[in-house]
Design an enzyme around this catalytic site. Structure first.
Site, PDB file in Angstrom:
ATOM      1  N   GLU A  11       0.821  -1.206   0.000  1.00 13.87           N
ATOM      2  CA  GLU A  11       0.000   0.000   0.000  1.00 13.87           C
ATOM      3  C   GLU A  11       0.857   1.259   0.000  1.00 13.87           C
ATOM      4  O   GLU A  11       0.536   2.244  -0.680  1.00 13.87           O
ATOM      5  CB  GLU A  11      -0.926   0.015   1.228  1.00 13.87           C
ATOM      6  CG  GLU A  11      -1.887  -1.160   1.285  1.00 13.87           C
ATOM      7  CD  GLU A  11      -1.367  -2.290   2.155  1.00 13.87           C
ATOM      8  OE1 GLU A  11      -2.165  -2.849   2.926  1.00 13.87           O
ATOM      9  OE2 GLU A  11      -0.156  -2.616   2.073  1.00 13.87           O
ATOM     10  N   TRP A  19      18.663 -36.190 -18.260  1.00 17.28           N
ATOM     11  CA  TRP A  19      17.548 -35.500 -17.608  1.00 17.28           C
ATOM     12  C   TRP A  19      16.275 -36.304 -17.839  1.00 17.28           C
ATOM     13  O   TRP A  19      16.061 -36.801 -18.951  1.00 17.28           O
ATOM     14  CB  TRP A  19      17.369 -34.086 -18.147  1.00 17.28           C
ATOM     15  CG  TRP A  19      18.533 -33.203 -17.881  1.00 17.28           C
ATOM     16  CD1 TRP A  19      19.525 -32.852 -18.763  1.00 17.28           C
ATOM     17  CD2 TRP A  19      18.842 -32.532 -16.653  1.00 17.28           C
ATOM     18  NE1 TRP A  19      20.424 -32.008 -18.176  1.00 17.28           N
ATOM     19  CE2 TRP A  19      20.017 -31.794 -16.869  1.00 17.28           C
ATOM     20  CE3 TRP A  19      18.248 -32.471 -15.401  1.00 17.28           C
ATOM     21  CZ2 TRP A  19      20.607 -31.014 -15.884  1.00 17.28           C
ATOM     22  CZ3 TRP A  19      18.830 -31.692 -14.421  1.00 17.28           C
ATOM     23  CH2 TRP A  19      19.988 -30.981 -14.664  1.00 17.28           C
ATOM     24  N   THR A  67      20.653 -37.218  -1.890  1.00 25.56           N
ATOM     25  CA  THR A  67      20.741 -36.404  -3.104  1.00 25.56           C
ATOM     26  C   THR A  67      21.969 -35.509  -3.066  1.00 25.56           C
ATOM     27  O   THR A  67      22.670 -35.342  -4.069  1.00 25.56           O
ATOM     28  CB  THR A  67      19.467 -35.551  -3.258  1.00 25.56           C
ATOM     29  OG1 THR A  67      18.356 -36.415  -3.473  1.00 25.56           O
ATOM     30  CG2 THR A  67      19.583 -34.597  -4.431  1.00 25.56           C
ATOM     31  N   ASP A  80      24.646 -36.047  -6.009  1.00 23.21           N
ATOM     32  CA  ASP A  80      24.568 -35.082  -7.111  1.00 23.21           C
ATOM     33  C   ASP A  80      25.292 -33.766  -6.863  1.00 23.21           C
ATOM     34  O   ASP A  80      25.472 -32.992  -7.812  1.00 23.21           O
ATOM     35  CB  ASP A  80      23.093 -34.766  -7.418  1.00 23.21           C
ATOM     36  CG  ASP A  80      22.314 -35.988  -7.864  1.00 23.21           C
ATOM     37  OD1 ASP A  80      22.952 -36.947  -8.337  1.00 23.21           O
ATOM     38  OD2 ASP A  80      21.079 -35.984  -7.736  1.00 23.21           O
TER      39      ASP A  80
END
Length: 325
Positions: A56, A175, A201, A205
């Site tokens: 605002e 992928w 993970t 990775d």
């Protein structure tokens, strides 16, 4: 309630503006605001990074004297409480003297919670509440979830084959999905305060978990590791899904993998939003998207998820689900 077409249209625009602040305003809500006079936008704003200035205040500053007699569309009730970081938006509006304020939601913060509307009405400003409430709730889900449940809103992202695999038996996963789907996932990262993966993970990775979209690199979220072991530099570790409640200034959490972390969050019933990117491929024997999620009886699996959107990212498809609560 019959909603005037103009009110619905302008509120939808305010909601769209609020999305620009998503993932950058915690612990404040990501609010959007549009000021309209004689059918023309004279001011607009959204909550700025760090939570100030409020939407605002930005919109009123842009409108200047044109705000007098105008209609203000805002996705959340203007705040009414004092803060050392800036004036209450309800007071700013009273001073600007618009004819009308249209708000999507009442602020659940007990310091405002209706007091903003009371202050506006006492100053002779007409107030309408509830238009665009569902859309505004979805846009500010992180803030509202934190207020209601004491934790961030959790989005779980899974990229999988048609047969529910996330990798070959060897672990190869780059992928599963194509470039368009991956780009959208990066956009989702940019809308989160923090992103989480499990230790498996991380070890397999070494993920960067940054945003690799031109112009949005600065919106890479904080990196969280689900692990009982210490976190490496640049990461923060939590030892259980329930510990997300302790994350400071995190209202939108993006869980990206792998199967262990995804299963742990689902088993704890801490997933509010599910993104399923499906590639039109079959892998067969491979790594499953999920492990044990604590399901004991098949009927318990039904009526938990609602499909709210689906999109094509050739050649892949995205389905977005929300948890029924």
């Amino acid at each position: 309630m019959t909603i005037p077409a103009d009110d619905a249209r302008w509120m939808a625009a305010a909601v769209a503006l609020s999305e620009r602040g998503r993932g950058r305003t915690a612990p404040n809500p990501n609010v959007g605001c549009i000021i309209v006079r004689d059918g023309r936008v004279v001011g607009r704003g959204w909550t700025q990074p760090g939570g100030r200035p409020h939407a605002e205040a930005v919109a009123l500053d842009a409108a200047g004297a044109a705000a007098e007699g105008a209609t203000v569309y805002v996705t959340l009730e203007p705040c009414a409480h004092w803060s050392a970081r800036g004036p209450a938006c309800a007071d700013l509006l009273v001073n600007a003297r618009p004819a009308r304020v249209v708000a999507a939601l009442i602020d659940p913060d007990s310091r405002t919670a209706g007091a903003g509307f009371t202050r506006l009405r006492a100053a002779g400003i007409a107030v309408t509440v509830g238009i665009g409430a569902e859309e505004a709730s979805r846009a500010m889900a992180g803030f509202l979830t934190r207020r209601a449940l004491g934790r961030p809103q959790v989005t779980l992202k899974l990229a999988l084959s048609l047969d529910g695999r996330i990798a070959l038996p060897s672990g190869e996963s780059r992928w599963i999905t194509g470039g368009q789907a991956r780009a959208h996932a990066h956009l989702e990262r940019a809308r989160a305060d923090a992103i989480l993966v499990g230790r498996g993970t991380f070890d397999a990775d070494a993920p960067r978990l940054d945003v690799r979209l031109a112009g949005l690199e600065v919106r890479s979220p904080r990196r969280i590791l689900l692990s009982r072991r210490p976190a490496p530099d640049g990461w923060q570790a939590i030892d259980s899904p329930a510990a997300i409640a302790t994350l400071d200034k995190v209202d939108h959490l993006f869980v990206e993998g792998g199967a262990g972390a995804a299963s742990a969050f689902l088993a704890a019933d801490l997933v509010d939003r599910l993104l399923l990117y499906r590639a039109p491929i079959l892998i067969g024997e491979g790594r499953s998207a999920l492990g044990d999620i604590g399901l004991a009886h098949l009927p318990d699996a039904h009526d938990r998820w609602t499909l709210i959107d689906s999109r094509a990212f050739a050649p892949d498809r995205l389905e977005i689900y929300e948890r029924r609560r």
